[in-house]
Write a protein that holds these residues in place. Structure first.
Motif, PDB file in Angstrom:
ATOM      1  N   ALA A 367       0.830  -1.207   0.000  1.00 50.92           N
ATOM      2  CA  ALA A 367       0.000   0.000   0.000  1.00 50.92           C
ATOM      3  C   ALA A 367       0.866   1.259   0.000  1.00 50.92           C
ATOM      4  N   LEU A 368       1.972   1.231   0.742  1.00 51.23           N
ATOM      5  CA  LEU A 368       2.856   2.393   0.768  1.00 51.23           C
ATOM      6  C   LEU A 368       3.538   2.594  -0.580  1.00 51.23           C
ATOM      7  N   LEU A 369       4.007   1.503  -1.195  1.00 53.13           N
ATOM      8  CA  LEU A 369       4.648   1.625  -2.505  1.00 53.13           C
ATOM      9  C   LEU A 369       3.675   2.155  -3.554  1.00 53.13           C
ATOM     10  N   ALA A 370       2.414   1.734  -3.477  1.00 51.32           N
ATOM     11  CA  ALA A 370       1.419   2.211  -4.439  1.00 51.32           C
ATOM     12  C   ALA A 370       1.108   3.689  -4.236  1.00 51.32           C
ATOM     13  N   ALA A 371       1.146   4.133  -2.983  1.00 50.88           N
ATOM     14  CA  ALA A 371       0.778   5.520  -2.677  1.00 50.88           C
ATOM     15  C   ALA A 371       1.900   6.509  -2.956  1.00 50.88           C
ATOM     16  N   PHE A 372       3.152   6.029  -2.956  1.00 45.04           N
ATOM     17  CA  PHE A 372       4.293   6.953  -3.072  1.00 45.04           C
ATOM     18  C   PHE A 372       5.263   6.444  -4.146  1.00 45.04           C
ATOM     19  N   PRO A 373       5.150   6.937  -5.368  1.00 43.78           N
ATOM     20  CA  PRO A 373       6.077   6.514  -6.423  1.00 43.78           C
ATOM     21  C   PRO A 373       7.513   6.932  -6.150  1.00 43.78           C
ATOM     22  N   PHE A 377      12.692   1.960  -2.016  1.00 48.48           N
ATOM     23  CA  PHE A 377      12.329   0.694  -1.389  1.00 48.48           C
ATOM     24  C   PHE A 377      11.581   0.990  -0.103  1.00 48.48           C
ATOM     25  N   CYS A 378      10.902  -0.030   0.398  1.00 42.43           N
ATOM     26  CA  CYS A 378      10.118   0.096   1.621  1.00 42.43           C
ATOM     27  C   CYS A 378      10.056  -1.280   2.255  1.00 42.43           C
ATOM     28  N   LEU A 400      13.255   4.340   1.706  1.00 37.17           N
ATOM     29  CA  LEU A 400      14.125   5.333   1.088  1.00 37.17           C
ATOM     30  C   LEU A 400      13.338   6.054   0.005  1.00 37.17           C
ATOM     31  N   VAL A 401      13.407   7.378   0.021  1.00 33.47           N
ATOM     32  CA  VAL A 401      12.743   8.195  -0.987  1.00 33.47           C
ATOM     33  C   VAL A 401      13.775   9.095  -1.658  1.00 33.47           C
ATOM     34  N   THR A 402      13.453   9.566  -2.861  1.00 32.33           N
ATOM     35  CA  THR A 402      14.302  10.518  -3.556  1.00 32.33           C
ATOM     36  C   THR A 402      13.517  11.789  -3.856  1.00 32.33           C
ATOM     37  N   GLY A 403      14.254  12.879  -4.055  1.00 28.11           N
ATOM     38  CA  GLY A 403      13.650  14.159  -4.415  1.00 28.11           C
ATOM     39  C   GLY A 403      14.677  15.021  -5.117  1.00 28.11           C
ATOM     40  N   ALA A 411       9.868  16.300   2.942  1.00 26.53           N
ATOM     41  CA  ALA A 411       8.404  16.366   2.959  1.00 26.53           C
ATOM     42  C   ALA A 411       7.782  15.034   2.561  1.00 26.53           C
ATOM     43  N   ILE A 412       8.339  14.373   1.546  1.00 29.58           N
ATOM     44  CA  ILE A 412       7.809  13.076   1.124  1.00 29.58           C
ATOM     45  C   ILE A 412       7.957  12.056   2.249  1.00 29.58           C
ATOM     46  N   ALA A 413       9.118  12.043   2.895  1.00 29.20           N
ATOM     47  CA  ALA A 413       9.336  11.100   3.994  1.00 29.20           C
ATOM     48  C   ALA A 413       8.335  11.321   5.120  1.00 29.20           C
ATOM     49  N   ASP A 414       8.060  12.571   5.441  1.00 29.93           N
ATOM     50  CA  ASP A 414       7.068  12.860   6.493  1.00 29.93           C
ATOM     51  C   ASP A 414       5.694  12.331   6.103  1.00 29.93           C
ATOM     52  N   ARG A 415       5.337  12.448   4.828  1.00 27.15           N
ATOM     53  CA  ARG A 415       4.030  11.960   4.390  1.00 27.15           C
ATOM     54  C   ARG A 415       3.955  10.427   4.470  1.00 27.15           C
ATOM     55  N   VAL A 416       5.064   9.759   4.153  1.00 28.87           N
ATOM     56  CA  VAL A 416       5.086   8.296   4.265  1.00 28.87           C
ATOM     57  C   VAL A 416       4.859   7.880   5.718  1.00 28.87           C
ATOM     58  N   VAL A 417       5.578   8.530   6.644  1.00 27.96           N
ATOM     59  CA  VAL A 417       5.428   8.199   8.068  1.00 27.96           C
ATOM     60  C   VAL A 417       4.010   8.484   8.537  1.00 27.96           C
ATOM     61  N   ASP A 418       3.424   9.599   8.091  1.00 25.85           N
ATOM     62  CA  ASP A 418       2.054   9.932   8.497  1.00 25.85           C
ATOM     63  C   ASP A 418       1.045   8.927   7.945  1.00 25.85           C
ATOM     64  N   THR A 419       1.330   8.372   6.764  1.00 24.73           N
ATOM     65  CA  THR A 419       0.413   7.413   6.145  1.00 24.73           C
ATOM     66  C   THR A 419       0.496   6.037   6.794  1.00 24.73           C
ATOM     67  N   TYR A 420       1.683   5.680   7.253  1.00 26.47           N
ATOM     68  CA  TYR A 420       1.868   4.369   7.884  1.00 26.47           C
ATOM     69  C   TYR A 420       1.176   4.332   9.243  1.00 26.47           C
ATOM     70  N   THR A 421       0.363   3.337   9.466  1.00 30.62           N
ATOM     71  CA  THR A 421      -0.287   3.134  10.760  1.00 30.62           C
ATOM     72  C   THR A 421       0.020   1.733  11.259  1.00 30.62           C
ATOM     73  N   ALA A 422       0.069   1.575  12.568  1.00 37.00           N
ATOM     74  CA  ALA A 422       0.296   0.266  13.174  1.00 37.00           C
ATOM     75  C   ALA A 422      -0.474   0.196  14.483  1.00 37.00           C
ATOM     76  N   GLU A 423      -0.888  -1.004  14.836  1.00 35.29           N
ATOM     77  CA  GLU A 423      -1.598  -1.226  16.093  1.00 35.29           C
ATOM     78  C   GLU A 423      -0.820  -2.223  16.935  1.00 35.29           C
ATOM     79  N   PHE A 424      -0.678  -1.914  18.221  1.00 32.90           N
ATOM     80  CA  PHE A 424       0.043  -2.772  19.149  1.00 32.90           C
ATOM     81  C   PHE A 424      -0.793  -2.987  20.407  1.00 32.90           C
ATOM     82  N   VAL A 425      -0.508  -4.078  21.104  1.00 31.02           N
ATOM     83  CA  VAL A 425      -0.974  -4.258  22.480  1.00 31.02           C
ATOM     84  C   VAL A 425       0.238  -4.688  23.298  1.00 31.02           C
TER      85      VAL A 425
END
Length: 440
Positions: A367-373, A377-378, A400-403, A411-425
């Motif tokens: 999902a991350l690779l599809a959202a961020f060309p 790698f991811c 890793l992103v390029t610009g 900015a792209i890296a920040d958007r990737v981190v904001d898009t990534y979600t995880a759930e823990f217990v």
């Protein structure tokens, strides 16, 4: 591509760059490659697939070993059957046996004692002091009774760290002797319970290095790394890598090329050369971390190997393959790579919560690779159901992103981190754990 003196042995299976990347780099250097596979923790299917890929591309032997200390003896036996001309590895656990094998066979490489110094944070401090390069205060702690002497020798604030460690494991800031005593007690207990390192740990208390603002723009940490190649004592600095701000003492990101001004960059490279020479590094790669202080650069630590994501970053910014040059050096050949920077590349890592947890779910890599060309790698490190423990250093997401400029890459890296979600217990109870993890 086979030429005289081209039989290279790769020591694989103990970290560093992936075995696939190592074999790909070797194809640029020689078609005579033997592999010593140290992969007790690697699934058999993975090892079998790698061996099949290797067999289609190279002439040589594939050897498997369970005890890495046997590697020098194993290579002596191989050398009698098929003369060996170079030995290369990228994993920290194998660089000492690499040096011992190189010494036994009379091959290009660093003396084992030099590698032992590079692997010991206290030996590094001692060497730099003896060479007159730096005068940073430090003291070894081998037992709790050493705390008072260490506090008197170093003062506060200070940093406590293992002499042999990695990934900021058990590194902490201490403000007074009482806190140091508590941290030392906890550190010895945690180290003994961890499967990752020495059975008899030694810790180092050292002067806290205070960083300064060396950049003309915000967003960077107060330290850098210098990536260098050394050919028979001749140093070629390949890159200065900027760092994102630390999460406690945990690294969160790397950026190439550097955004330091020309004068600042020259200061960094001049000091890097002095450190590498003082450490006695003669061959191969070095990854040197420097704190940017008001008084100039100061050594955090030196590794006698390539830094973790450096190969990815170097390829992303200009296409050069530094791993192939490391293999050329192992064979006693000059480097061939040119290291231009035609774009910016940013490597980012996301740490897990600072407590023992179970991963319940996360945004998929696909999902991350599809959202961020822009993603080169991811990697999501764990599948749902995995248990994560704070005494085992790792990240849950790396990418890793390029610009075309540094601001766009950030900015792209920040958007990737904001898009990534995880759930823990947590493992202790089943209350949800907030994510992203709080700053440590």
């Amino acid at each position: 591509m086979s030429v005289a003196g081209s039989h290279l042995v790769l020591l694989l299976g103990a970290g560093g760059i992936s075995p696939d990347a190592a074999l790909a780099a070797a194809r640029q250097v020689t078609d005579e490659v033997s592999v010593v596979w140290y992969g007790a923790a690697t699934p058999a299917a993975v090892a079998d697939r790698l061996r099949e890929d290797w067999s289609r591309a190279f002439a040589g032997e594939w050897l498997t070993v369970e005890d890495h200390l046997r590697i020098p003896e194993l290579l002596e036996e191989l050398h009698r059957r098929r003369p060996v001309h170079g030995v290369a590895t990228f994993g920290e656990p194998l660089i000492l046996v690499q040096a011992e094998a190189q010494q036994r066979l009379g091959l290009p490489g660093n003396p084992p004692e030099t590698v032992r110094t590079a692997q010991s944070k206290s030996a590094q401090r001692r060497r730099l002091r003896e060479a007159g390069v730096e005068e940073i205060r430090f003291h070894e702690i081998t037992r709790e009774e050493d705390v008072a002497a260490a506090a008197a020798a170093v003062g506060f604030p200070a940093v406590l760290k293992p002499v042999h460690g990695a990934a900021s494991f058990l590194v902490s800031k201490v403000r007074d002797e009482a806190e140091l005593r508590d941290r030392v007690r906890e550190a010895f207990q945690t180290y003994h319970e961890s499967p990752l390192f020495d059975p008899d740990p030694v810790f180092l208390l050292e002067q806290l290095l205070i960083g300064d603002a060396w950049y003309e723009q915000p967003g960077f940490g107060d330290y850098v790394s210098v990536e260098s190649l050394v050919e028979d004592g001749r140093i070629t600095h390949v890159a200065v890598t900027d760092k994102l701000p630390l999460d406690g003492f945990v690294e969160t990101g790397d950026v190439l090329p550097t955004s330091l001004s020309g004068d600042r960059r020259r200061q960094v490279l001049d000091h890097a050369g002095r450190v590498i020479e003082a450490m006695g590094i003669r061959w191969g790669a070095t990854h040197l971390e420097l704190k940017l202080t008001p008084d100039g650069p100061a050594c955090i630590e030196l590794n006698a190997r390539l830094g973790g994501p450096v190969g990815h970053l170097v390829r992303a910014v200009g296409g050069a393959d530094i791993e192939a040059d490391i293999m050329r050096l192992a064979l006693g050949r000059p480097i061939e790579g040119h290291y231009p920077a035609v774009r910016y590349a940013l490597y980012r890592s996301v740490p897990p919560p600072a407590e023992a947890v179970r991963l319940i779910g996360q945004t998929s890599r696909e999902a991350l690779l599809a959202a961020f060309p822009e993603l080169v790698f991811c990697k999501t490190r764990f599948a749902p159901g995995a248990e994560l423990h704070p005494d085992r250093p790792y990240n849950i997401l790396t990418f890793l992103v390029t610009g075309q400029d540094v601001r766009s890459a950030l900015a792209i890296a920040d958007r990737v981190v904001d898009t990534y979600t995880a759930e823990f217990v947590p493992l202790a109870d089943d209350a949800p754990v907030p994510f992203p993890a709080p700053t440590r």
